[in-house]
Design a protein around this motif. Structure first.
Motif, PDB file in Angstrom:
ATOM      1  N   PRO A 182      -8.701  -7.350 -50.265  1.00  0.00           N
ATOM      2  CA  PRO A 182      -8.094  -8.334 -51.047  1.00  0.00           C
ATOM      3  C   PRO A 182      -8.635  -8.462 -52.454  1.00  0.00           C
ATOM      4  O   PRO A 182      -9.511  -8.630 -52.624  1.00  0.00           O
TER       5      PRO A 182
ATOM      6  N   THR B 197     -12.642 -11.943 -56.130  1.00  0.00           N
ATOM      7  CA  THR B 197     -11.746 -12.931 -56.801  1.00  0.00           C
ATOM      8  C   THR B 197     -11.918 -12.837 -58.298  1.00  0.00           C
ATOM      9  O   THR B 197     -13.158 -13.010 -58.699  1.00  0.00           O
TER      10      THR B 197
ATOM     11  N   ARG C  34      -8.165 -11.400 -55.312  1.00  0.00           N
ATOM     12  CA  ARG C  34      -7.353 -12.619 -55.314  1.00  0.00           C
ATOM     13  C   ARG C  34      -7.539 -12.989 -56.886  1.00  0.00           C
ATOM     14  O   ARG C  34      -8.404 -12.380 -57.462  1.00  0.00           O
TER      15      ARG C  34
ATOM     16  N   GLU D 206     -13.691  -8.779 -50.387  1.00  0.00           N
ATOM     17  CA  GLU D 206     -12.814  -9.370 -51.348  1.00  0.00           C
ATOM     18  C   GLU D 206     -13.400  -9.393 -52.647  1.00  0.00           C
ATOM     19  O   GLU D 206     -14.757  -9.404 -52.587  1.00  0.00           O
TER      20      GLU D 206
END
Length: 154
Positions: free
Chosen positions: A145, A109, A147, A107
């Motif tokens: 992902p 962020t 985010r 991921e």
């Protein structure tokens, strides 16, 4: 519309005299070059015998995602009447290393902090992050992902 081509040259500069004769015999130093632009000094992550003072590919991937989101966000703000006066992002990425030495990002962020000129536009400014995310070419191209946890200030 259409397709766009991008070209860079990556040149290894870490031959210390005996090439890759052993795992510890060479440096991970390299340069990323594009015509008419400053050179990016690269290396591997220090965990993999890299030079801490140079950018590693993992940092550049995280930076690319952050830049793409920011550039779409600024565009969307400008066409939606939101005057952004400051934009900063402290982006973080997590990579999991596998027992065989390979790995993958799990991921990224983005943590953009956006300042807007008019407090009345804060709600719109906040909502534009979702649209920026959906428009980002880089985020749409990765298989993990991305985010975003934005903060909007007036």
């Amino acid at each position: 519309m259409g397709t766009h081509q991008y070209e860079v040259d990556v040149v290894w500069t870490g031959n210390t005299g005996s090439g890759t004769s052993g795992y510890k015999a060479y440096e991970r130093a390299h340069e990323v070059l594009a015509e008419g632009k400053e050179t990016i000094l690269g290396s591997s992550d220090p965990s993999f015998r890299g030079d801490r003072s140079r950018y590693n590919p993992e940092e550049l991937l995280v930076a690319s995602l952050s830049q793409c989101h920011m550039l779409w966000y600024l565009h969307l703000a400008s066409v939606n009447g939101v005057v952004v006066t400051d934009y900063r992002d402290h982006a973080t990425g997590t990579m999991a290393e596998h027992p065989d030495g390979s790995g993958r990002f799990t991921e990224v962020t983005l943590n953009p902090v956006v300042s807007v000129a008019d407090p009345e536009t804060r709600e719109t400014a906040q909502a534009l992050h979702e649209k920026a995310h959906s428009m980002c070419f880089i985020a749409a191209s990765v298989n993990f992902p991305v985010r975003h946890e934005p903060t909007v200030k007036a």
